[in-house]
Design an enzyme around this catalytic site. Structure first.
Site, PDB file in Angstrom:
ATOM      1  N   ASP A  67       7.122  10.938   6.707  1.00  0.00           N
ATOM      2  CA  ASP A  67       6.295  12.090   7.070  1.00  0.00           C
ATOM      3  C   ASP A  67       6.720  12.697   8.404  1.00  0.00           C
ATOM      4  O   ASP A  67       7.552  12.127   9.127  1.00  0.00           O
ATOM      5  CB  ASP A  67       4.803  11.697   7.098  1.00  0.00           C
ATOM      6  CG  ASP A  67       4.548  10.354   7.797  1.00  0.00           C
ATOM      7  OD1 ASP A  67       5.443   9.873   8.515  1.00  0.00           O
ATOM      8  OD2 ASP A  67       3.448   9.806   7.630  1.00  0.00           O
ATOM      9  N   ASN A 136      -8.099   4.327   7.373  1.00  0.00           N
ATOM     10  CA  ASN A 136      -8.829   4.865   6.217  1.00  0.00           C
ATOM     11  C   ASN A 136      -8.072   4.646   4.909  1.00  0.00           C
ATOM     12  O   ASN A 136      -8.391   5.244   3.892  1.00  0.00           O
ATOM     13  CB  ASN A 136      -9.126   6.359   6.421  1.00  0.00           C
ATOM     14  CG  ASN A 136      -7.855   7.202   6.540  1.00  0.00           C
ATOM     15  OD1 ASN A 136      -6.747   6.688   6.408  1.00  0.00           O
ATOM     16  ND2 ASN A 136      -8.024   8.491   6.785  1.00  0.00           N
ATOM     17  N   GLU A 143      -3.914  11.250   2.837  1.00  0.00           N
ATOM     18  CA  GLU A 143      -5.280  10.925   3.226  1.00  0.00           C
ATOM     19  C   GLU A 143      -6.144  10.643   1.987  1.00  0.00           C
ATOM     20  O   GLU A 143      -5.723  10.960   0.862  1.00  0.00           O
ATOM     21  CB  GLU A 143      -5.870  12.107   4.010  1.00  0.00           C
ATOM     22  CG  GLU A 143      -5.093  12.462   5.275  1.00  0.00           C
ATOM     23  CD  GLU A 143      -5.358  11.501   6.427  1.00  0.00           C
ATOM     24  OE1 GLU A 143      -5.757  10.346   6.182  1.00  0.00           O
ATOM     25  OE2 GLU A 143      -5.164  11.900   7.593  1.00  0.00           O
TER      26      GLU A 143
HETATM   27  C1  GLP Z   1       0.329   7.164  10.951  1.00  0.00           C
HETATM   28  C2  GLP Z   1       1.527   7.245  10.005  1.00  0.00           C
HETATM   29  C3  GLP Z   1       1.472   6.199   8.951  1.00  0.00           C
HETATM   30  C4  GLP Z   1       1.134   4.857   9.577  1.00  0.00           C
HETATM   31  C5  GLP Z   1      -0.236   4.902  10.186  1.00  0.00           C
HETATM   32  C6  GLP Z   1      -0.648   3.598  10.854  1.00  0.00           C
HETATM   33  O1  GLP Z   1      -0.687   8.050  10.665  1.00  0.00           O
HETATM   34  N1  GLP Z   1       1.689   8.533   9.394  1.00  0.00           N
HETATM   35  O2  GLP Z   1       2.705   6.145   8.239  1.00  0.00           O
HETATM   36  O3  GLP Z   1       1.201   3.847   8.612  1.00  0.00           O
HETATM   37  O4  GLP Z   1      -0.296   5.930  11.136  1.00  0.00           O
HETATM   38  O5  GLP Z   1      -0.135   3.521  12.137  1.00  0.00           O
HETATM   39  P1  GLP Z   1      -0.136   2.213  13.016  1.00  0.00           P
HETATM   40  O6  GLP Z   1       0.863   1.314  12.407  1.00  0.00           O
HETATM   41  O7  GLP Z   1       0.267   2.661  14.389  1.00  0.00           O
HETATM   42  O8  GLP Z   1      -1.511   1.669  12.960  1.00  0.00           O
END
Ligand code: GLP
Length: 252
Positions: A67, A136, A143
């Site tokens: 992404d 979430n 989402e």
């Molecule tokens: C972001 C990314 C996701 C990721 C998520 C969790 O929103 N787009 O790909 O898995 O956050 O992030 P973290 O690993 O920092 O908790």
């Protein structure tokens, strides 16, 4: 689905990295799906260590990120293009031309999404996709409510995700929109390795692994994947009820 419960985040990184390397070694032109966020960082450190020690040769590796934020230049330190460069491309000594991130800036972003899907197809598809999970239950930036069949597309971020990611942005506002691989794109990867650690992921992990398969928890779609590993520490596993068994052949 296989759920592997590790004693701490460092062991999550080592276990997930071993699985990823095991898959990448099987092919001469491997394709790795990479994720941003803090969860895969130990995994990337372990891959970098293994590359440095000559345990794995990733010189032919191609990567596709999940992404990108819309409106950030690729050299913006908050862009995922820059994050992937710092956490994956440089530590693993990859050819930058082989590391792809969805385009979040410029004209006709819808065409950019179609081009991204095509680039994955031309590369032969993703051998193993690394995933984190949002609090979430989001995957990439899919989402709650995202289509299970979705392809790479533009998406509005939820307020919770923007708040969760504010820590990376300091005084700047988190962008409101993103480009993300769809859940259908992610599910096309031949193998999936999701990593999660910490108590704030416990509800999402329980919903993804043991809850009903529902678009309200996008990660629950992993229950339909033929080869999905969920590698978690004890805190992230603390709300699981099922007695998960270590898969045959895994040496911790
Ligand atoms: C972001 C990314 C996701 C990721 C998520 C969790 O929103 N787009 O790909 O898995 O956050 O992030 P973290 O690993 O920092 O908790």
């Amino acid at each position: 689905m296989d759920v592997i419960i590790c004693k701490d985040p460092a062991e999550v990184g080592r276990t997930a990295a071993r699985r990823v390397m095991e898959i990448l070694r099987r092919t001469s032109q491997p394709v790795l799906g990479v994720a941003t966020g803090s969860s895969p960082l130990d995994l990337y450190h372990e891959l970098a260590r293994a590359v440095g020690a000559g345990e794995v040769d990733l010189s032919n590796l191609s990567c596709f990120a999940l992404d990108e934020y819309i409106g950030l230049e690729p050299n913006d330190p908050n862009s995922y293009a820059d994050t992937i460069r710092q956490t994956v491309t440089e530590p693993l000594h990859l050819d930058p031309a082989r590391v792809h991130v969805p385009r979040g800036i410029g004209e006709d972003l819808d065409q950019g999404c179609r081009d991204y899907e095509e680039a994955i197809r031309v590369a032969g598809g993703v051998d193993v996709q690394i995933l984190g999970i949002g609090a979430n239950g989001h995957l990439g930036f899919n989402e709650p409510g995202s289509s299970f069949g979705g392809r790479t597309h533009l998406q509005r971020l939820t307020e919770q995700t923007r708040e969760d990611n504010q820590r990376f942005f300091g005084d700047r506002d988190v962008p409101t929109h993103c480009v993300t691989q769809g859940l259908g794109t992610i599910m096309d990867a031949r193998h999936l390795v999701l990593v999660a650690m910490g108590e704030n992921k416990a509800d999402a992990i329980a919903a993804a692994c043991e809850g009903p398969v529902t678009a309200m928890c996008p990660a629950s779609i992993l229950q339909f994947h033929p080869d999905a590993w969920v590698v978690v520490d004890r805190a992230a596993a603390s709300k699981l009820h099922h007695h998960w068994v270590e898969p045959v052949g895994v040496t911790q």
